[in-house]
Design a protein around this motif. Structure first.
Motif, PDB file in Angstrom:
ATOM      1  N   ALA A 136       0.906  -1.201  -0.084  1.00 21.48           N
ATOM      2  CA  ALA A 136       0.042  -0.096  -0.049  1.00 21.48           C
ATOM      3  C   ALA A 136       0.935   1.352  -0.067  1.00 21.48           C
ATOM      4  O   ALA A 136       0.286   2.301  -0.496  1.00 21.48           O
ATOM      5  CB  ALA A 136      -0.748   0.092   1.089  1.00 21.48           C
ATOM      6  N   HIS A 137       2.279   1.243   0.541  1.00 19.97           N
ATOM      7  CA  HIS A 137       3.004   2.284   0.697  1.00 19.97           C
ATOM      8  C   HIS A 137       3.064   3.005  -0.746  1.00 19.97           C
ATOM      9  O   HIS A 137       3.081   3.979  -1.150  1.00 19.97           O
ATOM     10  CB  HIS A 137       4.285   2.028   1.305  1.00 19.97           C
ATOM     11  CG  HIS A 137       5.371   2.919   1.256  1.00 19.97           C
ATOM     12  ND1 HIS A 137       4.885   4.292   1.913  1.00 19.97           N
ATOM     13  CD2 HIS A 137       6.447   3.148   0.873  1.00 19.97           C
ATOM     14  CE1 HIS A 137       6.153   5.036   1.828  1.00 19.97           C
ATOM     15  NE2 HIS A 137       7.008   4.231   0.976  1.00 19.97           N
ATOM     16  N   ARG A 184       1.470   2.200  -3.425  1.00 17.40           N
ATOM     17  CA  ARG A 184       0.178   2.396  -4.301  1.00 17.40           C
ATOM     18  C   ARG A 184      -0.590   3.722  -3.869  1.00 17.40           C
ATOM     19  O   ARG A 184      -1.428   4.160  -4.399  1.00 17.40           O
ATOM     20  CB  ARG A 184      -0.806   1.239  -4.199  1.00 17.40           C
ATOM     21  CG  ARG A 184      -0.129  -0.002  -4.762  1.00 17.40           C
ATOM     22  CD  ARG A 184      -0.963  -1.471  -4.322  1.00 17.40           C
ATOM     23  NE  ARG A 184      -2.365  -1.400  -4.623  1.00 17.40           N
ATOM     24  CZ  ARG A 184      -2.747  -1.581  -5.914  1.00 17.40           C
ATOM     25  NH1 ARG A 184      -2.022  -2.447  -6.726  1.00 17.40           N
ATOM     26  NH2 ARG A 184      -4.104  -1.573  -6.231  1.00 17.40           N
ATOM     27  N   LYS A 185      -0.177   4.241  -2.841  1.00 18.60           N
ATOM     28  CA  LYS A 185      -0.718   5.264  -2.063  1.00 18.60           C
ATOM     29  C   LYS A 185      -1.067   6.633  -3.031  1.00 18.60           C
ATOM     30  O   LYS A 185      -0.427   7.128  -3.710  1.00 18.60           O
ATOM     31  CB  LYS A 185      -0.105   5.744  -0.950  1.00 18.60           C
ATOM     32  CG  LYS A 185      -0.867   6.825  -0.299  1.00 18.60           C
ATOM     33  CD  LYS A 185       0.104   7.447   1.171  1.00 18.60           C
ATOM     34  CE  LYS A 185      -0.692   8.410   1.942  1.00 18.60           C
ATOM     35  NZ  LYS A 185       0.461   9.061   2.964  1.00 18.60           N
ATOM     36  N   GLU A 198      -4.772   4.436  -5.791  1.00 21.63           N
ATOM     37  CA  GLU A 198      -5.490   3.044  -5.675  1.00 21.63           C
ATOM     38  C   GLU A 198      -6.616   2.880  -6.818  1.00 21.63           C
ATOM     39  O   GLU A 198      -6.632   1.844  -7.439  1.00 21.63           O
ATOM     40  CB  GLU A 198      -5.968   2.862  -4.229  1.00 21.63           C
ATOM     41  CG  GLU A 198      -4.947   2.964  -3.101  1.00 21.63           C
ATOM     42  CD  GLU A 198      -4.699   4.278  -2.757  1.00 21.63           C
ATOM     43  OE1 GLU A 198      -4.760   5.343  -3.303  1.00 21.63           O
ATOM     44  OE2 GLU A 198      -4.125   4.242  -1.447  1.00 21.63           O
TER      45      GLU A 198
END
Length: 421
Positions: free
Chosen positions: A150-151, A153-154, A157
């Motif tokens: 997620a880091h 893709r922040k 998304e």
């Protein structure tokens, strides 16, 4: 460091973890501008499998430059490229009975991932790509949509979620859930709601994702499922290929024959940008010039890549050397884990990509910082940052391997004494 801290973008990463200015490097040893020596267990995140400034490659490179060999060649035919192709076929593909066409995408790993998924979609006429939890395939948008952390893709998304299905990687669900069986079931059921994908892409060992190892049986099962349903299998061997697991390709022991293979990082042997997509001949449906790039013909990289294969992969001697060092590293790290079961959960890996999983990321981070202060470069990985990854050069001298592990052990002891005090 002053100019870097002042002027380089906030996006910089490694120079925060290892805050010094490096000056020279040789093999597994790096020096900084205070003449301090470090043992390198990071190895360019897997781009320096043969160490820094390997003398065999450097000699060939200097000779090539001295003779005014072609440096930049787009995808023109050059003697350096022809030599690399000949050597790669002779010592890598032919002995393994692998028939692949070669596409030089450039210059980094994410470029070859982009080319692979693009070709898979063209060949099959389908859009969906299946990837896995904790997968890492790069940072350009096509590759990033296959990357789980997620880091990275922040902020993107919504855009990245198109045409991508994430499945649990082997062992992700502790109850024994097998995502290969699940994949077979949903692809066999018109009511599953999952569109038939163009391809699945996976790493046989998830390096950046936490050194998660897929067993050979699971890889073989996935291969059978993809063949059953007419789905392409892409193996991302960018970090764990080129000998990192002991064999040149990480999937060799599984006995599978992927439809496409992505290679980069240590392919050039000298840390120079080079990436390569291997394609089964029947899938090579590109139109001439349909996928191009200015820097896909790094001829200096062709020179050193050919020399790396000739030097290390003409026979199985280097494989045996890697496995000998691997056995030693596993033995010592298992001893360290046994002495610190209160902070270290387990040891895992394969070949010379080995990890220690800590129970909490703060302890893991403190250990790597203490190790760096005492002359060892080693990083954490995984989405939680609680895993320390050992990635030494494959040709590291035994003395430096021992010394580096000793520094690490002392760092663990110094930190755990503080934690338990």
């Amino acid at each position: 460091m002053e100019q870097i801290r002042k002027h380089e973008s906030k996006v910089r990463g490694y120079s925060r973890s290892f805050p010094t200015t490096f000056t020279t490097a040789n093999g597994a040893i790096v020096h900084d501008d205070d003449h301090k020596q470090y043992i390198d267990f990071l190895a360019g995140a897997g781009a320096l499998n043969y160490g820094h400034n390997n003398p065999f490659f450097k000699m060939k490179l200097m000779d090539y430059i001295d003779k005014n060999g072609i440096t930049h060649g787009l995808d023109l035919a050059t003697t350096a490229k022809e030599h690399f192709i000949q050597v790669f076929n002779k010592y890598i593909l032919d002995p393994r009975e692998l028939k692949y066409k070669m596409q030089f995408t450039g210059p980094t790993g994410t470029n070859t991932v982009e080319a692979a998924i693009k070709l898979a979609q063209i060949v099959t006429g389908r859009n969906n790509i299946i990837t896995f939890t904790n997968a890492y395939h790069g940072h350009s948008k096509g590759a990033l949509r296959l990357t789980a952390n997620a880091h990275y893709r922040k902020g993107l998304e919504n855009e990245l979620n198109q045409f991508t299905t994430f499945l649990p990687y082997y062992g992700y669900v502790e109850s024994g859930f097998d995502s290969a069986d699940y994949l077979d079931q949903v692809l066999s059921d018109n009511g599953s709601g999952i569109d038939k994908p163009a391809a699945i892409i996976l790493e046989t060992i998830q390096g950046e994702g936490g050194v998660n190892v897929a067993p050979n049986e699971w890889l073989r099962k996935l291969r059978k499922i993809t063949e059953k349903h007419g789905i392409l299998m892409i193996i991302d061997d960018i970090q764990v290929g080129c000998g990192r697991t002991g064999k040149f390709f990480s999937f060799e022991e599984a006995g599978i024959y992927p439809d496409m293979v992505t290679l980069s990082k240590s392919l050039s042997g000298y840390g120079m940008p080079m990436s390569l997509l291997l394609i089964k001949p029947e899938l090579d449906e590109w139109e001439p010039g349909q996928h191009t790039g200015t820097f896909r013909g790094n001829n200096l990289a062709f020179v050193t890549a050919a020399e790396a294969i000739i030097k290390y992969w003409k026979n199985d001697e280097f494989e045996m050397e890697i496995m000998e060092k691997s056995a030693k590293l596993f033995r010592i790290l298992n001893e360290i884990q046994a002495q610190h079961t209160d902070v270290i959960k387990e040891v895992r890996g394969k070949g010379l990509i080995v990890a220690l999983e800590f129970f909490d990321p703060e302890t893991a981070s403190a250990v790597t910082s203490a190790a760096f202060a005492n002359g060892l470069i080693i990083e954490t990985c995984g989405s939680g940052g609680n895993i320390i990854k050992f990635l030494p050069p494959l040709n590291i001298h035994h003395n430096y391997l021992n010394e580096g592990v000793k520094i690490f052990e002392e760092a663990v002891e110094s930190i755990t004494e503080g934690v338990l005090a």
